[in-house]
Every structure is written in C-alpha cells, then in structure tokens.
Design a protein around this motif. Structure first.
Motif, PDB file in Angstrom:
ATOM      1  N   ASP A  53       9.310  14.226 -32.477  1.00 41.85           N
ATOM      2  CA  ASP A  53       8.394  15.086 -32.127  1.00 41.85           C
ATOM      3  C   ASP A  53       7.301  15.472 -33.916  1.00 41.85           C
ATOM      4  OD1 ASP A  53       8.701  15.741 -29.891  1.00 41.85           O
ATOM      5  OD2 ASP A  53       9.821  17.668 -30.291  1.00 41.85           O
ATOM      6  N   GLU A  54       8.322  15.057 -34.881  1.00 40.04           N
ATOM      7  CA  GLU A  54       8.079  15.075 -36.056  1.00 40.04           C
ATOM      8  C   GLU A  54       6.516  14.912 -36.370  1.00 40.04           C
ATOM      9  OE1 GLU A  54      11.414  15.915 -35.767  1.00 40.04           O
ATOM     10  OE2 GLU A  54      12.121  18.017 -36.241  1.00 40.04           O
ATOM     11  N   ILE A  55       6.910  13.525 -36.104  1.00 42.71           N
ATOM     12  CA  ILE A  55       6.023  12.248 -35.678  1.00 42.71           C
ATOM     13  C   ILE A  55       4.702  12.001 -35.346  1.00 42.71           C
ATOM     14  CG2 ILE A  55       6.193   9.273 -35.654  1.00 42.71           C
ATOM     15  CD1 ILE A  55       8.893   9.176 -36.182  1.00 42.71           C
ATOM     16  N   LYS A  56       5.255  12.736 -34.099  1.00 40.69           N
ATOM     17  CA  LYS A  56       3.876  12.934 -33.615  1.00 40.69           C
ATOM     18  C   LYS A  56       2.678  13.949 -34.077  1.00 40.69           C
ATOM     19  CE  LYS A  56       5.806  12.601 -29.067  1.00 40.69           C
ATOM     20  NZ  LYS A  56       6.195  12.881 -27.582  1.00 40.69           N
ATOM     21  N   ASP A  57       3.568  15.116 -34.824  1.00 37.27           N
ATOM     22  CA  ASP A  57       2.649  16.207 -35.927  1.00 37.27           C
ATOM     23  C   ASP A  57       1.918  15.339 -36.509  1.00 37.27           C
ATOM     24  OD1 ASP A  57       3.469  18.113 -34.070  1.00 37.27           O
ATOM     25  OD2 ASP A  57       5.528  19.009 -35.024  1.00 37.27           O
ATOM     26  N   ASN A  79       4.202   9.210 -47.003  1.00 34.07           N
ATOM     27  CA  ASN A  79       5.538   9.424 -47.415  1.00 34.07           C
ATOM     28  C   ASN A  79       6.473  10.291 -46.926  1.00 34.07           C
ATOM     29  OD1 ASN A  79       4.625   8.145 -49.853  1.00 34.07           O
ATOM     30  ND2 ASN A  79       3.675   9.349 -50.804  1.00 34.07           N
ATOM     31  N   ASP A  80       5.710  11.418 -45.757  1.00 32.54           N
ATOM     32  CA  ASP A  80       6.097  12.204 -45.167  1.00 32.54           C
ATOM     33  C   ASP A  80       7.496  11.784 -44.456  1.00 32.54           C
ATOM     34  OD1 ASP A  80       4.281  13.493 -46.794  1.00 32.54           O
ATOM     35  OD2 ASP A  80       3.143  13.918 -44.830  1.00 32.54           O
ATOM     36  N   GLY A 137       7.319   5.004 -36.732  1.00 35.74           N
ATOM     37  CA  GLY A 137       6.208   5.815 -36.722  1.00 35.74           C
ATOM     38  C   GLY A 137       5.325   5.091 -38.147  1.00 35.74           C
ATOM     39  N   GLU A 138       5.768   4.567 -38.880  1.00 35.11           N
ATOM     40  CA  GLU A 138       5.055   3.317 -39.600  1.00 35.11           C
ATOM     41  C   GLU A 138       3.857   2.625 -39.108  1.00 35.11           C
ATOM     42  OE1 GLU A 138       7.841   1.056 -42.322  1.00 35.11           O
ATOM     43  OE2 GLU A 138       7.481   2.850 -43.855  1.00 35.11           O
ATOM     44  N   GLU A 139       4.112   1.476 -37.856  1.00 33.83           N
ATOM     45  CA  GLU A 139       3.428   1.226 -37.426  1.00 33.83           C
ATOM     46  C   GLU A 139       2.534   1.608 -36.551  1.00 33.83           C
ATOM     47  OE1 GLU A 139       6.006  -0.811 -34.383  1.00 33.83           O
ATOM     48  OE2 GLU A 139       6.911  -2.369 -36.004  1.00 33.83           O
ATOM     49  N   ASP A 140       2.964   2.883 -36.090  1.00 35.87           N
ATOM     50  CA  ASP A 140       1.441   3.627 -35.325  1.00 35.87           C
ATOM     51  C   ASP A 140       1.035   4.311 -36.516  1.00 35.87           C
ATOM     52  OD1 ASP A 140       3.178   3.440 -33.094  1.00 35.87           O
ATOM     53  OD2 ASP A 140       4.035   5.275 -32.836  1.00 35.87           O
TER      54      ASP A 140
END
Length: 189
Positions: free
Chosen positions: A4-8, A141-142, A160-163
């Motif tokens: 969820d954090e990554i989606k946000d 960085n986040d 997350g990095e790939e997205d």
C-alpha cells in the motif's frame, strides 16, 4: 500493508510527473509557430500596477486572421504596459496600438528563427526531463527508507524500483513525443 505504501508513492509520483508534463505543455504552447495562437502571449508577464500579471488576466486575446492576434485590454490604462511586455519578450513581435486595441502581426518565420525556436524548445524539454528524474529520485529514496525501516521487504523494494522506472520511462517518452510534435509544427513552412 507493505505494498500500500508503494502504491501511494507511485500514485504521488505519477501525479507529480503529470504536473511536469502539463507545465511543459503550457511552455510549448507559448513557443511561436507559423500560426497565430492566443497561447503565444497569454502567459506573458505584464507589470500591472507594480505586480507581474499574466496577459490573459488583463485582456481578451483573439485571432482575427491566421497571422495576427488582437489584444483588447480590460483596462485601457494598461495598453502601454502590455506593449512594453511584448517588446521585452523574446517573441520578436512588434505591437501596433490604436489606443484601445493592440494588433500583433506575425511575420513568417525564416529558417534561422525556426532553428532558434527548436533550440529554445530543447532547453524546455530537458528541464521537463530533469524534473521527472528528480521526482523519481525522491520517490526512490522514500522506497529505500521504507525498506530500511522494515516497512517493506527487499522483494517489495525491487518491485517498487522496477515499477517506478517503468512510470519514469513512460513520462520521459511523453516528453519526447511532445518535443517531436512541436518541432514538426515549428519547422512546417
């Protein structure tokens, strides 16, 4: 919970990158092509009672003919200020005023001026690419901070990095597409 954090963060990144594209689009609209367009002058900063104000807030701008603009100020006292701002801009236009209305005739662009405009556009494209890369860096960085704080797993970090890179690439391509279209428009005789 962890994704969820990554989606946000991705939504935030997309929204901020979209803002960079919108800003670029507005900038490119102000670069002159062979045709008259109100966008050419509407964001021009005019010193109005000591405050820099966009021309579109001070006057109505119309296109009576394909190669001319007509600017009708809401306040006749601002005509001199508007003329001064147009002369000071790098548009290469000379305003003609009858005391009530300002006429701008757009001369045909010569080859050298077209190349200058393309060069000027290139700088704006690079600024947009840098803005998008800065957003990517901040979000990256986040994501790393989340992983350090054990809010997400290492796999989530990689995903997350790939997205984030895919989103960044999409917006960089969008910048290139805007540039290609505008260059075609400028170089069209």
């Amino acid at each position: 919970m962890s994704t969820d954090e990554i989606k946000d963060l991705m939504k935030d990144a997309e929204s901020r990158m979209q803002g960079a594209i919108q800003s670029l689009s507005d900038d490119l609209a102000g670069i002159r092509t062979g045709r008259a367009s109100p966008a050419l002058v509407e964001r021009l900063a005019v010193e109005y009672y000591g405050v820099p104000t966009h021309l579109m807030q001070l006057a109505s701008i119309s296109v009576p003919e394909p190669r001319s603009l007509m600017i009708k100020p809401f306040d006749a006292a601002s005509i001199k200020d508007i003329e001064k701002a147009i002369r000071a801009s790098n548009l290469g236009l000379n305003p003609n005023s009858d005391g009530k209305v300002i006429h701008l005739n757009l001369p045909p662009l010569d080859e050298e001026r077209r190349r200058d405009l393309v060069k000027q556009m290139g700088h704006r494209l690079e600024e947009a690419r840098v803005a998008i890369r800065n957003i990517r860096r901040d979000v990256h960085n986040d994501i790393r901070d989340f992983e350090k704080e054990k809010l997400i797993t290492e796999d989530d970090l990689k995903r997350g990095e790939e997205d984030l890179q895919k989103v960044t690439d999409r917006f960089i391509e969008d910048v290139a597409r805007h540039g290609y279209n505008k260059e075609k428009e400028i170089m069209e005789v």
